[in-house]
Motif scaffolding. Structure first.
Motif, PDB file in Angstrom:
ATOM      1  N   THR A   1       0.844  -1.205   0.000  1.00  0.00           N
ATOM      2  CA  THR A   1       0.000   0.000   0.000  1.00  0.00           C
ATOM      3  C   THR A   1       0.873   1.247   0.000  1.00  0.00           C
ATOM      4  O   THR A   1       0.536   2.272  -0.585  1.00  0.00           O
ATOM      5  CB  THR A   1      -0.927  -0.007   1.221  1.00  0.00           C
ATOM      6  N   GLY A   2       1.989   1.172   0.673  1.00  0.00           N
ATOM      7  CA  GLY A   2       3.016   2.214   0.650  1.00  0.00           C
ATOM      8  C   GLY A   2       4.358   1.553   0.411  1.00  0.00           C
ATOM      9  O   GLY A   2       4.438   0.344   0.180  1.00  0.00           O
TER      10      GLY A   2
ATOM     11  N   GLY B   1       1.631  -0.084  -4.472  1.00  0.00           N
ATOM     12  CA  GLY B   1       0.462  -0.742  -5.024  1.00  0.00           C
ATOM     13  C   GLY B   1      -0.582   0.204  -5.608  1.00  0.00           C
ATOM     14  O   GLY B   1      -1.053   0.004  -6.736  1.00  0.00           O
ATOM     15  N   PRO B   2      -0.986   1.261  -4.864  1.00  0.00           N
ATOM     16  CA  PRO B   2      -1.977   2.194  -5.410  1.00  0.00           C
ATOM     17  C   PRO B   2      -1.506   2.889  -6.689  1.00  0.00           C
ATOM     18  O   PRO B   2      -2.323   3.206  -7.558  1.00  0.00           O
ATOM     19  CB  PRO B   2      -2.178   3.203  -4.277  1.00  0.00           C
TER      20      PRO B   2
ATOM     21  N   LYS C   1      -5.729  -1.530 -13.079  1.00  0.00           N
ATOM     22  CA  LYS C   1      -6.059  -2.782 -12.389  1.00  0.00           C
ATOM     23  C   LYS C   1      -5.091  -2.962 -11.226  1.00  0.00           C
ATOM     24  O   LYS C   1      -3.958  -2.473 -11.293  1.00  0.00           O
ATOM     25  CB  LYS C   1      -5.907  -3.994 -13.329  1.00  0.00           C
ATOM     26  N   PRO C   2      -5.498  -3.680 -10.167  1.00  0.00           N
ATOM     27  CA  PRO C   2      -4.543  -3.958  -9.085  1.00  0.00           C
ATOM     28  C   PRO C   2      -3.422  -4.883  -9.564  1.00  0.00           C
ATOM     29  O   PRO C   2      -3.584  -5.607 -10.554  1.00  0.00           O
ATOM     30  CB  PRO C   2      -5.403  -4.628  -8.012  1.00  0.00           C
TER      31      PRO C   2
ATOM     32  N   GLY D   1       2.918  -6.772  -0.370  1.00  0.00           N
ATOM     33  CA  GLY D   1       2.023  -7.394  -1.336  1.00  0.00           C
ATOM     34  C   GLY D   1       2.526  -7.378  -2.763  1.00  0.00           C
ATOM     35  O   GLY D   1       2.392  -8.373  -3.495  1.00  0.00           O
ATOM     36  N   VAL D   2       3.143  -6.265  -3.198  1.00  0.00           N
ATOM     37  CA  VAL D   2       3.620  -6.186  -4.578  1.00  0.00           C
ATOM     38  C   VAL D   2       4.743  -7.187  -4.831  1.00  0.00           C
ATOM     39  O   VAL D   2       4.838  -7.782  -5.907  1.00  0.00           O
ATOM     40  CB  VAL D   2       4.071  -4.743  -4.907  1.00  0.00           C
ATOM     41  N   MET D   3       5.583  -7.429  -3.807  1.00  0.00           N
ATOM     42  CA  MET D   3       6.714  -8.343  -3.989  1.00  0.00           C
ATOM     43  C   MET D   3       6.298  -9.808  -4.001  1.00  0.00           C
ATOM     44  O   MET D   3       7.138 -10.686  -4.184  1.00  0.00           O
ATOM     45  CB  MET D   3       7.783  -8.084  -2.910  1.00  0.00           C
TER      46      MET D   3
END
Length: 290
Positions: free
Chosen positions: A133-134, A184-185, A193-194, A233-235
């Motif tokens: 998220t950050g 992520g945002p 898209k996410p 989350g992105v990783m």
């Protein structure tokens, strides 16, 4: 008689609480949503009181005040979570629990957890970066958490934006800083898209890897950590790791010798428990120091 210790990983959306032993092992967990400070605190106090903890460690979202001689020590500072802005987080926990409390950022706690019991075990330094998220990063240098005038805010460094990328960025303070371009945002707003729905889109991850590799080059040149651990989350998009290593090698261009990149840039050994484990280790330190 076994002593119990408490840990809090305080995030923007949830508080993960744990009870552990003197070895830093997690024995019991509880998760609650991050709500108004008073409501959140009152939900977690009984969890720690029932175990009669000896000390508490907290890894928190920020910015936070970590200077012990500052009147605002233990406060959440200028956070975007308006209800928590300038909240006396640690003083309130100390008052209600009556035990020593140790305090750092969530990513510093995760770095400590990974150095002690995770992917950097046996080393003297590491950097932990979360991309979700950050973007935030914490560091342990010579087995000490990195604090100075304040704590690191490595997610907000400025990077070179790709010429093809006209995205303005999403950081409310800086626009196109690292977090503004690569959290992520930012991915979701730029591509519509996410991240989890873009796994097969090569252009998404080439750009993401470029921005993250730029950041890792700066961290490596300034801090020279023995290992860099990347979570969040992105990783979980595992295809990012080889792309980041390739980009980092190109940017460094043999100017300095880095460790072999497949062992230098790795995923967390403690998976999603790095921050909680680090907070537990902080609690054990707090009791010793008391």
């Amino acid at each position: 008689m076994m002593a119990y210790y408490g840990a809090i990983e305080a995030g923007g959306t949830k508080f993960c609480c744990a009870i552990g032993n003197e070895h830093g092992d997690i024995l019991e967990e509880m998760t609650i949503p991050t709500e108004h400070p008073e409501k959140t605190i009152q939900q977690l106090i009984p969890f720690f009181k029932q175990h009669d903890i000896a000390a508490l460690g907290v890894g928190s979202f920020g910015p936070i005040c970590v200077q012990k001689d500052d009147p605002s020590y233990g406060y959440i500072m200028n956070t975007p979570k308006v209800e928590w802005k300038h909240y006396p987080f640690i003083p309130e926990l100390e008052k209600q629990l009556g035990v020593p409390v140790s305090f750092t950022t969530d990513v510093n706690a995760a770095a400590l957890g990974e150095l002690t019991k995770g992917a950097a075990k046996g080393l003297g330094s590491c950097l932990y970066i979360t991309v979700g998220t950050g973007i935030g990063a914490g560091a342990v240098v010579k087995n000490e958490l990195l604090h100075g005038h304040s704590h690191p805010e490595m997610g907000h460094i400025l990077i070179r934006q790709d010429e093809s990328d006209t995205f303005a960025g999403v950081c409310p303070a800086h626009g196109n800083c690292l977090e503004g371009l690569a959290a992520g945002p930012a991915i979701e707003k730029r591509w519509g898209k996410p991240a989890k729905e873009l796994t097969q889109e090569e252009a998404v991850w080439a750009l993401e890897a470029d921005y993250l590799a730029q950041a890792l080059m700066q961290y490596s040149l300034i801090l020279s950590p023995e290992r860099i651990i990347m979570g969040g989350g992105v990783m979980k998009q595992k295809q990012l790791f080889p792309l980041i290593r390739e980009k980092l090698a190109a940017y460094v261009n043999d100017y300095v010798d880095l460790p072999p990149l497949d062992t230098y840039i790795v995923s967390p050994g403690l998976e999603d428990k790095a921050g909680m484990t680090g907070a537990l280790l902080l609690a054990i330190q707090a009791k010793r120091n008391a």
